[in-house]
Scaffold this active site. Structure first.
Site, mmCIF file in Angstrom:
data_model
loop_
_atom_site.group_PDB
_atom_site.id
_atom_site.type_symbol
_atom_site.label_atom_id
_atom_site.label_comp_id
_atom_site.label_asym_id
_atom_site.label_seq_id
_atom_site.Cartn_x
_atom_site.Cartn_y
_atom_site.Cartn_z
ATOM 1 N N GLY A 11 0.780 -1.222 0.000
ATOM 2 C CA GLY A 11 0.000 0.000 0.000
ATOM 3 C C GLY A 11 0.815 1.276 0.000
ATOM 4 N N ASN A 13 1.410 3.125 -2.597
ATOM 5 C CA ASN A 13 0.641 4.093 -3.396
ATOM 6 C C ASN A 13 -0.524 4.644 -2.586
ATOM 7 O OD1 ASN A 13 1.415 4.505 -6.356
ATOM 8 N ND2 ASN A 13 1.724 2.305 -6.070
ATOM 9 N N LEU A 88 -9.545 -9.321 -10.290
ATOM 10 C CA LEU A 88 -10.328 -8.758 -11.389
ATOM 11 C C LEU A 88 -11.583 -8.102 -10.813
ATOM 12 C CD1 LEU A 88 -10.280 -8.708 -14.519
ATOM 13 C CD2 LEU A 88 -11.737 -10.733 -14.463
ATOM 14 N N HIS A 105 -0.910 0.659 -13.281
ATOM 15 C CA HIS A 105 -0.178 -0.541 -13.692
ATOM 16 C C HIS A 105 1.291 -0.169 -13.867
ATOM 17 C CE1 HIS A 105 0.173 -4.565 -15.335
ATOM 18 N NE2 HIS A 105 1.006 -4.053 -16.230
ATOM 19 N N ASP A 146 -6.405 -4.793 -17.233
ATOM 20 C CA ASP A 146 -5.509 -3.815 -17.866
ATOM 21 C C ASP A 146 -5.946 -3.338 -19.244
ATOM 22 O OD1 ASP A 146 -3.879 -4.190 -15.619
ATOM 23 O OD2 ASP A 146 -2.799 -5.833 -16.579
HETATM 24 C C1 GAR Z 1 2.459 -1.100 -7.731
HETATM 25 O O1 GAR Z 1 3.668 -1.085 -8.444
HETATM 26 C C2 GAR Z 1 1.289 -1.206 -8.692
HETATM 27 O O2 GAR Z 1 1.493 -0.561 -9.916
HETATM 28 C C3 GAR Z 1 1.236 -2.696 -8.903
HETATM 29 O O3 GAR Z 1 1.453 -3.238 -7.631
HETATM 30 C C4 GAR Z 1 2.330 -2.364 -6.899
HETATM 31 C C5 GAR Z 1 1.698 -2.118 -5.547
HETATM 32 O O4 GAR Z 1 2.576 -1.445 -4.705
HETATM 33 N N1 GAR Z 1 -0.032 -3.072 -9.470
HETATM 34 C C6 GAR Z 1 -0.172 -4.031 -10.376
HETATM 35 O O5 GAR Z 1 0.762 -4.708 -10.769
HETATM 36 C C7 GAR Z 1 -1.586 -4.232 -10.879
HETATM 37 N N2 GAR Z 1 -1.594 -5.029 -12.089
HETATM 38 P P1 GAR Z 1 2.037 -0.754 -3.394
HETATM 39 O O6 GAR Z 1 1.174 -1.767 -2.673
HETATM 40 O O7 GAR Z 1 3.279 -0.440 -2.613
HETATM 41 O O8 GAR Z 1 1.266 0.478 -3.788
#
Ligand code: GAR
EC number: 2.1.2.2
Length: 198
Positions: A11, A13, A88, A105, A146
């Site tokens: 988490g 982001n 999904l 993504h 995606d």
């Molecule tokens: C991020 O890099 C996001 O883009 C990716 O998972 C990571 C989560 O990081 N998402 C995908 O690959 C979706 N297809 P976080 O939990 O530290 O935000």
């Protein structure tokens, strides 16, 4: 705009988004709920520390509409951002929030997307293909992985010696710098469409 964040893991982001909008209420975005499909997700503690209500759903609850739609209505959610959420999104949710669900993504879609392409898998594939750049894609969510319309992309140059971990780090930095900005831009546009003044 009342925003719900959907997560499956760390988490980082989600944290960046929550911290930005808690520090800047003038942006007009309030994170009102964090939804996780994993009870062990680090994001749950992070959100609780920031006084954001959390909801953990199992697969059955997520596939059936009642629990989730009831909670989203209870918190008056009008926009959803997936931030490292790996399931999904079911049809009922896409229909309930048309063009109101975003995903981030960690690659330049349409390349390196689709089922199984998430997190570290993406960066390993980018490295294996010897790409000289990667990046991020922020897009609307439809019922296929995606494939929704792209809202924003940004690229980063890669060096030949970059490991998948290094690529991940560079891409994540780009995510943190841009996801909240895109959400803020969409919130502003929605506000103006509704006849808001500022
Ligand atoms: C991020 O890099 C996001 O883009 C990716 O998972 C990571 C989560 O990081 N998402 C995908 O690959 C979706 N297809 P976080 O939990 O530290 O935000």
């Amino acid at each position: 705009m009342k925003l719900a964040l959907f997560v499956s893991g760390t988490g980082s982001n989600a944290r960046t988004i929550i911290d930005r909008f808690q520090a800047h209420p003038e942006d007009g975005v309030e994170v009102v709920l964090l939804v996780s499909n994993k009870s062990t997700a680090g994001a749950l503690t992070m959100a609780a520390e920031r006084n954001i209500p959390t909801l953990v759903l199992n697969r059955q609850e997520f596939r059936e509409s009642e629990v989730l739609l009831t909670d989203l209505a209870r918190f008056q959610v009008d926009f959803i951002a997936l931030a490292g959420f790996l399931w999904l999104v079911p049809a009922y949710l896409v229909e309930a929030f048309p063009d109101k669900i975003l995903n981030i993504h960690p690659a330049l879609l349409p390349d390196y997307g689709g089922k199984g392409m998430y997190g570290a898998n993406v960066h390993r594939a980018v490295k294996a293909a010897g790409e000289t750049e990667s990046g991020i894609t922020i897009h609307y969510v439809n019922e296929r992985y995606d494939e929704g319309n792209t809202v924003f992309q940004a690229a980063v140059r890669l060096d030949a010696e970059d490991s998948p971990e290094k690529i991940a780090e560079r891409v994540l930095r780009l995510e943190h710098a841009n996801y909240w900005r895109v959400i803020r831009r969409l919130a502003l546009a929605a506000h103006q469409e509704e006849g808001g003044q500022d």
